[in-house]
Design a protein around this motif. Structure first.
Motif, PDB file in Angstrom:
ATOM      1  N   ASP B 584      38.282  37.044  36.331  1.00  0.00           N
ATOM      2  CA  ASP B 584      37.166  37.663  35.393  1.00  0.00           C
ATOM      3  C   ASP B 584      37.581  38.368  34.311  1.00  0.00           C
ATOM      4  O   ASP B 584      38.835  38.607  33.924  1.00  0.00           O
ATOM      5  CB  ASP B 584      36.706  38.807  36.513  1.00  0.00           C
ATOM      6  CG  ASP B 584      35.456  38.178  37.324  1.00  0.00           C
ATOM      7  OD1 ASP B 584      34.942  37.146  37.138  1.00  0.00           O
ATOM      8  OD2 ASP B 584      35.743  38.943  38.575  1.00  0.00           O
ATOM      9  N   ASP B 585      36.797  38.658  33.305  1.00  0.00           N
ATOM     10  CA  ASP B 585      37.460  39.337  32.292  1.00  0.00           C
ATOM     11  C   ASP B 585      37.384  40.957  32.397  1.00  0.00           C
ATOM     12  O   ASP B 585      37.536  41.759  31.567  1.00  0.00           O
ATOM     13  CB  ASP B 585      36.660  38.998  30.962  1.00  0.00           C
ATOM     14  CG  ASP B 585      34.976  39.296  30.905  1.00  0.00           C
ATOM     15  OD1 ASP B 585      34.878  39.994  31.999  1.00  0.00           O
ATOM     16  OD2 ASP B 585      34.319  39.264  29.838  1.00  0.00           O
ATOM     17  N   PHE B 586      37.472  41.415  33.484  1.00  0.00           N
ATOM     18  CA  PHE B 586      37.521  42.807  33.752  1.00  0.00           C
ATOM     19  C   PHE B 586      38.266  42.983  35.069  1.00  0.00           C
ATOM     20  O   PHE B 586      37.902  42.310  36.138  1.00  0.00           O
ATOM     21  CB  PHE B 586      36.227  43.579  33.809  1.00  0.00           C
ATOM     22  CG  PHE B 586      35.134  43.538  34.857  1.00  0.00           C
ATOM     23  CD1 PHE B 586      34.580  41.987  34.767  1.00  0.00           C
ATOM     24  CD2 PHE B 586      34.829  44.354  35.818  1.00  0.00           C
ATOM     25  CE1 PHE B 586      33.615  41.873  36.000  1.00  0.00           C
ATOM     26  CE2 PHE B 586      33.991  44.018  36.791  1.00  0.00           C
ATOM     27  CZ  PHE B 586      33.206  42.647  36.768  1.00  0.00           C
ATOM     28  N   VAL B 587      39.052  44.076  35.148  1.00  0.00           N
ATOM     29  CA  VAL B 587      39.645  44.194  36.548  1.00  0.00           C
ATOM     30  C   VAL B 587      39.459  45.848  36.695  1.00  0.00           C
ATOM     31  O   VAL B 587      39.903  46.782  36.171  1.00  0.00           O
ATOM     32  CB  VAL B 587      41.292  44.092  36.616  1.00  0.00           C
ATOM     33  CG1 VAL B 587      41.828  44.048  37.695  1.00  0.00           C
ATOM     34  CG2 VAL B 587      41.342  42.783  35.618  1.00  0.00           C
ATOM     35  N   PRO B 588      38.535  46.142  37.576  1.00  0.00           N
ATOM     36  CA  PRO B 588      38.147  47.640  37.841  1.00  0.00           C
ATOM     37  C   PRO B 588      39.567  48.255  38.146  1.00  0.00           C
ATOM     38  O   PRO B 588      40.458  47.694  38.795  1.00  0.00           O
ATOM     39  CB  PRO B 588      37.263  47.552  38.808  1.00  0.00           C
ATOM     40  CG  PRO B 588      36.626  46.121  38.787  1.00  0.00           C
ATOM     41  CD  PRO B 588      37.569  45.157  38.382  1.00  0.00           C
ATOM     42  N   GLN B 589      39.418  49.595  38.045  1.00  0.00           N
ATOM     43  CA  GLN B 589      40.519  50.448  38.158  1.00  0.00           C
ATOM     44  C   GLN B 589      40.893  50.509  39.748  1.00  0.00           C
ATOM     45  O   GLN B 589      42.322  50.857  39.961  1.00  0.00           O
ATOM     46  CB  GLN B 589      40.545  51.849  37.966  1.00  0.00           C
ATOM     47  CG  GLN B 589      40.588  52.026  36.334  1.00  0.00           C
ATOM     48  CD  GLN B 589      40.653  53.607  35.815  1.00  0.00           C
ATOM     49  OE1 GLN B 589      39.419  54.250  35.983  1.00  0.00           O
ATOM     50  NE2 GLN B 589      41.664  54.177  35.578  1.00  0.00           N
ATOM     51  N   ASN B 590      40.324  50.342  40.745  1.00  0.00           N
ATOM     52  CA  ASN B 590      40.517  50.407  42.154  1.00  0.00           C
ATOM     53  C   ASN B 590      40.939  49.109  42.615  1.00  0.00           C
ATOM     54  O   ASN B 590      41.021  49.052  43.821  1.00  0.00           O
ATOM     55  CB  ASN B 590      39.309  50.759  42.894  1.00  0.00           C
ATOM     56  CG  ASN B 590      38.325  49.796  42.708  1.00  0.00           C
ATOM     57  OD1 ASN B 590      38.046  49.400  41.785  1.00  0.00           O
ATOM     58  ND2 ASN B 590      37.137  50.102  43.814  1.00  0.00           N
ATOM     59  N   VAL B 591      41.110  48.142  41.776  1.00  0.00           N
ATOM     60  CA  VAL B 591      41.874  46.627  42.128  1.00  0.00           C
ATOM     61  C   VAL B 591      43.402  46.934  42.277  1.00  0.00           C
ATOM     62  O   VAL B 591      43.971  47.130  41.076  1.00  0.00           O
ATOM     63  CB  VAL B 591      41.270  45.351  41.291  1.00  0.00           C
ATOM     64  CG1 VAL B 591      41.908  44.428  41.673  1.00  0.00           C
ATOM     65  CG2 VAL B 591      39.938  45.460  41.294  1.00  0.00           C
ATOM     66  N   PRO B 592      43.916  46.663  43.288  1.00  0.00           N
ATOM     67  CA  PRO B 592      45.334  46.762  43.438  1.00  0.00           C
ATOM     68  C   PRO B 592      46.203  45.693  42.369  1.00  0.00           C
ATOM     69  O   PRO B 592      45.592  44.627  41.916  1.00  0.00           O
ATOM     70  CB  PRO B 592      45.911  46.330  44.975  1.00  0.00           C
ATOM     71  CG  PRO B 592      44.721  46.830  45.635  1.00  0.00           C
ATOM     72  CD  PRO B 592      43.473  46.432  44.630  1.00  0.00           C
ATOM     73  N   MET B 593      47.315  46.083  41.730  1.00  0.00           N
ATOM     74  CA  MET B 593      47.997  45.238  41.044  1.00  0.00           C
ATOM     75  C   MET B 593      48.428  43.990  41.710  1.00  0.00           C
ATOM     76  O   MET B 593      48.733  43.848  43.174  1.00  0.00           O
ATOM     77  CB  MET B 593      49.174  45.722  40.440  1.00  0.00           C
ATOM     78  CG  MET B 593      49.165  47.166  39.524  1.00  0.00           C
ATOM     79  SD  MET B 593      48.313  46.606  37.903  1.00  0.00           S
ATOM     80  CE  MET B 593      49.729  46.425  36.966  1.00  0.00           C
ATOM     81  N   LYS B 594      48.439  42.836  41.059  1.00  0.00           N
ATOM     82  CA  LYS B 594      48.726  41.532  41.864  1.00  0.00           C
ATOM     83  C   LYS B 594      50.275  41.461  41.747  1.00  0.00           C
ATOM     84  O   LYS B 594      50.800  42.284  41.122  1.00  0.00           O
ATOM     85  CB  LYS B 594      48.408  40.538  40.965  1.00  0.00           C
ATOM     86  CG  LYS B 594      46.888  40.019  41.225  1.00  0.00           C
ATOM     87  CD  LYS B 594      46.820  38.650  40.324  1.00  0.00           C
ATOM     88  CE  LYS B 594      45.305  38.256  40.120  1.00  0.00           C
ATOM     89  NZ  LYS B 594      45.066  37.162  39.560  1.00  0.00           N
ATOM     90  N   GLU B 595      50.748  40.857  42.651  1.00  0.00           N
ATOM     91  CA  GLU B 595      52.354  40.802  42.707  1.00  0.00           C
ATOM     92  C   GLU B 595      52.812  40.185  41.514  1.00  0.00           C
ATOM     93  O   GLU B 595      52.432  39.219  41.226  1.00  0.00           O
ATOM     94  CB  GLU B 595      52.893  39.778  44.230  1.00  0.00           C
ATOM     95  CG  GLU B 595      53.821  40.343  44.763  1.00  0.00           C
ATOM     96  CD  GLU B 595      54.169  39.637  46.183  1.00  0.00           C
ATOM     97  OE1 GLU B 595      55.109  39.129  46.325  1.00  0.00           O
ATOM     98  OE2 GLU B 595      53.106  39.971  46.995  1.00  0.00           O
TER      99      GLU B 595
END
Lengths: 355, 602
Positions: B584-595
């Motif tokens: 997606d062109d957005f990543v909400p703040q509550n989404v954990p960082m990917k590895e």
């Protein structure tokens, strides 16, 4: 009145028309997506409108300059310090219009160029220290230059002293008119306080100290006359509320504060007669007179008195809100040759004589 | 602190419970004496809007007087009554209109209406808090604001008329009823209203500061705060620093007016009598007033800039450019704003050396402002701009902020200020840079967060019409105004017809008034859109703009505590738009960082 009412009705009609238009616009879109979030079509239309708006900004700038841009108060100053004020003003204006033109172009062009399209991905570009340093340092340098120039000029203007044999004149403000008091032969203003004001049979309207010897030769007048080329030190006083002594053609303004004496010094460089001859003023006066002539015709048709033609005079205006008639607190200022001035002041009655 | 305890509990054992419904809510506790920040935000918004309608109508009335001096208008008879005998506005009531227009717009619309609405709505939602630190003080803050609004409006109806000394209420004019009728009961009510307003503002600001410092959710470090919150936070600090000074200025003025002290008054002879005042100085009042008055400009503007930062990033689908520089600019502007007040007083009679100092600090403030403007423009560059109405208003804000800000270079320079001080040049400058810009920020915020407030969308086409007509009219009003200022026309003149010198400016004034009337009428489009969408707007999805911040993770329903379950934790900053490596062109703040995912913005 009728114009006002007509305009009002026209405006309401326009509003209704546009309201109807949006209804049609809405209906035509009813089948398409109705999320109320901008889609490609909206982005497209508004992107083009952004460019249109940029044009609008430029056009209104050009029209303003063309129609009202004779900038009567830039250039053509009638005082010595006025020329350096005007130079600084011109430098600042050129700078401002350059920055304005470029930044507005970038802003609106980017808004147009990068208008959204489905499937396009924006560039993930979070910062760039070099760029940010550049656009921090450029304003720093430019502003440093402006600040230095401004401060030197300011200090020169505000250094009110008695060098160069100035004449001392008090500007006295009250709701809603001005008086001038000349210091007379001794060039020292007599002591004064509002508590000494006496409006009785032997009036003392500015509250001068009748015992003070410096007050005896003071001259109180209803108009301000100044000799050309001679420095004037103004001392401002107010008897009631704040006023501001504003003489735009001399690039001069200072507040008049009750309970305090404020100062401003300047040297007029053009007599009233000379100022009337300058091309800028000649233009302005002829423009104003054609407006007044047209208005006079209208008035005559209504059977009212016609307006008098305008002749240029320097003015002292009040420029600090001071009450109901603030809008009409003015005094004529006449700049003339030293000889004419001497003749005039000699003919005035001194405060001591009036007693 | 109870809210903190509540907060601690959330992290502990409160799973999936809507703990806001312990007791049944009545109509009164839900809609009137509500302690819920979302409801209080709406209350601020509605009250601010009503005050805005009054303020704008006043401006149209006095603009009509300037364009067609001493004409009789039926509309004056209807709305102004005995302020306009036979439909002709009287000279002192013209000043009353100007004064109350300024007061209402600056304090009641752009301070309380803008900052009150969006600080209340967004601070808890964007930092991940259940509510403000003190819901009760928050409620008190709103109701004090409401009372002060009512008093200000009532002051229009008293004998002698409303305060008429200009919104800056410089004494002696504001202190002496002999000087102008509006300085009687009208001015007393003005002062009372403002004193209550200041109390309201302080309670609100303290609450915002405490909330931002203490109630951030896990992972929400200060450097991950959305710029909106930075702006609201710093605005609240400036408010706490400067509003008390206005309160003391007002108190001393009340003493001078009612108890015969002489803080601001000395040597006055008016209407044939010497008054007893001795030793005071109006210049002191000017210092105290502008010590608030100038920061007030930024109290109005910073929230608008914060709101647009958020909206421009979201709708550009790009990170805001130079996040740290933006924060640093906010801090620099806040600091400098408290040491520039003297540029309002270059020719007040204060020591000219002070003028030099204030010129210096004033021109310094142009630097962070320029950085902000450039960063906005760069954020647009290579974006994928979604031109929603909120985005248009944000771009409009950058445009008017530049146009209005640039002329500040002239006014902030003491030398140049001499000749344009108190002319229409000043009026044009501050209306563009703080009035129109802040209004645009407010509109942008309303269009953007309307779905968050009411669960419905505003109509976008009406929004487009609202924006374009407003944008054209705002420039149409204020751009030519610079030129009549440079022609030396003083502000606050009832009519300019007493000076043949200004006869050639009459046509410009008509043009300006026409633009003002059209622009004013088109605000009805907004009002209609606002109120009808509240009830009939299209139902909004939870995150209509595909935004990253936390407020879009909470359901829009009337619920105390914001999130039905646990408070979301934060794993990233608010601006991961179009980040490479995500679908997606957005990543909400509550989404954990990917590895292996990098934090690219440092």
């Amino acid at each position: 009145m009728t114009t006002g009412l007509l305009t009002f009705i026209v405006l309401i009609l326009i509003a209704i028309a546009i309201w109807q238009l949006t209804k049609i616009f809405d209906l035509s879109q009813a089948k398409a997506d109705n999320t109320q979030v901008a889609n490609d079509k909206d982005n497209n239309i508004n992107g083009y409108l952004m460019m249109g708006f940029l044009m609008f900004i430029y056009v209104i700038t050009i029209i303003s300059f063309w129609k009202w841009g004779d900038l009567p108060l830039i250039g053509n100053s009638a005082s010595e310090h006025g020329t350096s004020v005007d130079t600084l003003m011109v430098i600042s204006m050129v700078l401002i219009f350059f920055v304005q033109t470029v930044t507005q172009a970038l802003l609106h062009y980017f808004a147009f160029k990068y208008r959204g399209k489905k499937g396009r991905k924006a560039l993930y570009y979070a910062d760039n220290d070099k760029l940010e340093f550049i656009w921090t340092i450029i304003p720093v340098i430019t502003l440093a230059g402006l600040i230095l120039y401004g401060l030197f000029t300011w200090n020169e203007i505000m250094d009110v002293n008695m060098d160069d044999d100035p004449i001392v004149v008090e500007l006295y403000a009250q709701q809603f008119n001005w008086k001038a008091r000349y210091a007379g032969e001794d060039n020292v203003l007599g002591k004064a306080n509002v508590r000494l004001i006496d409006l009785g049979d032997n009036p003392n309207i500015l509250g001068l100290d009748r015992e003070d010897k410096y007050a005896q030769d003071d001259v109180i007048t209803q108009e301000l006359r100044l000799p050309v080329g001679r420095k004037v030190v103004f001392k401002m006083r107010s008897q009631d509320v704040l006023h501001s002594a504003y003489m735009p053609h001399f690039r001069m303004q200072m507040n008049c504060v009750p309970g305090q004496t404020t100062e401003f010094a300047m040297t007029p460089t053009k007599t009233t007669a000379e100022m009337r001859e300058t091309p800028k003023i000649v233009n302005k006066v002829s423009r104003i007179n054609s407006i007044r002539a047209a208005k006079s015709k209208e008035l005559a048709a209504k059977g009212e008195e016609a307006l008098e033609p305008y002749e240029f005079d320097f003015l002292l205006l009040c420029n600090k809100i001071c009450g109901e008639s603030h809008y009409n607190m003015q005094m004529k200022v006449i700049v003339e040759s030293q000889e004419d001035f001497d003749k005039w002041i000699a003919a005035q009655e001194t405060f001591g004589k009036k007693k | 602190m109870s809210a903190e305890a509540l907060h601690a509990k959330d992290h502990g054992h409160d799973h999936g419970h809507d703990h806001g419904h312990h007791h049944k809510e009545t109509f009164i506790t839900k809609y009137i004496f509500s302690q819920d920040h979302k409801m209080i935000a709406k209350q601020y918004l509605i009250t601010g809007t009503i005050m805005g309608v009054i303020g704008v109508m006043m401006s149209i009335f006095f603009r009509m007087q300037i364009a067609w001096p001493k004409e009789s208008f039926t509309i004056f008879e209807i709305f102004l009554g005995n302020w306009a005998p036979d439909g002709v506005l009287s000279a002192d009531k013209y000043l009353a209109l100007v004064t109350i227009h300024g007061t209402i717009m600056v304090f009641f619309v752009l301070t309380a209406g803008l900052s009150g609405t969006f600080s209340n709505l967004l601070i808890p939602l964007q930092i991940g808090a259940r509510d403000m630190a003190s819901g009760f003080l928050n409620m008190v803050s709103y109701w004090l604001f409401f009372i002060s609004s009512v008093i200000m409006v009532l002051s229009l109806f008293v004998e002698g008329g409303a305060a008429s000394a200009g919104w800056t209420i410089y004494p002696p004019l504001s202190a002496l009823p002999e000087a102008i009728p509006g300085s009687g009961l009208g001015m007393t009510l003005w002062l009372v209203s403002m004193a209550i307003f200041i109390a309201s503002s302080l309670l609100g600001s303290l609450n915002y500061i405490v909330t931002v410092i203490n109630l951030r959710t896990k992972g929400m470090s200060m450097t991950r705060l959305p710029l909106t919150i930075w702006a609201f936070f710093v605005t609240a600090i400036i408010g706490v620093v400067s509003f008390p000074v206005l309160l003391s200025a007002a108190l001393l003025l009340i003493f001078d007016r009612s108890f015969g002290t002489s803080f601001y008054l000395s040597d006055i002879f008016i209407q044939g009598e010497v008054l007893h005042y001795q030793g005071g100085s109006p210049v002191l009042f000017e210092h105290l007033f502008w010590f608030l008055g100038h920061p007030e400009v930024y109290i109005v503007l910073l929230p608008a800039l914060g709101i647009t930062s958020e909206i421009i990033a979201t709708n550009s689908r790009k990170p805001i450019f130079g996040y740290r520089a933006m924060v640093a600019s906010i801090l620099a502007i806040a600091f400098l704003s408290t040491i520039v007040w003297g540029h309002h007083m270059f020719i007040s009679g204060m020591n000219p050396f002070l003028g030099s100092v204030f010129t210096f600090t004033t021109l310094l403030i142009a630097i962070p402002s320029a950085v902000k403007a450039f960063n906005y423009i760069t954020t647009l560059w290579k974006g994928n701009l979604q031109l929603n109405p909120a985005m248009l208003f944000s771009i409009g804000l950058v445009s008017t902020f530049i146009t209005g800000g640039l002329t500040g270079i002239i006014l902030g320079d003491s030398t140049l200020d001499i000749n344009v001080h108190d002319t229409y040049f000043v009026v044009a400058h501050f209306h563009l840079v703080m009035g129109i810009s802040a209004l645009y920020g407010m509109f942008a915020g309303i269009y953007h967060w309307f779905p968050r407030m009411f669960g419905r969308m505003m109509n976008k086409n009406l929004g487009y019409i609202h924006f374009w007509v407003t944008a054209v009219c705002a420039y149409g009003v204020f751009f030519p105004m610079h030129f009549i200022g440079m022609a030396g026309l003083p502000r606050r003149y009832y009519t300019n017809s007493e000076f043949p010198l200004f006869d050639d400016l009459a046509d410009v004034n008509v043009v300006i008034t026409m633009f003002a009337i059209i622009g004013g009428i088109f605000q009805l489009v907004f009002l209609y859109n606002f109120f009808s969408s509240m009830f009939y707007g299209k139902k909004a999805p939870q995150n209509p703009w595909k935004s990253n911040t936390l407020e879009w993770t909470a359901p829009v329903e009337h619920m105390h505590g914001n999130w039905p379950g646990e408070i979301p934790h934060v794993h990233r900053w608010a601006y991961d738009y179009s980040k490479p490596g995500h679908d997606d062109d957005f990543v909400p703040q509550n989404v954990p960082m990917k590895e292996g995912e990098e934090e690219l913005h440092h």
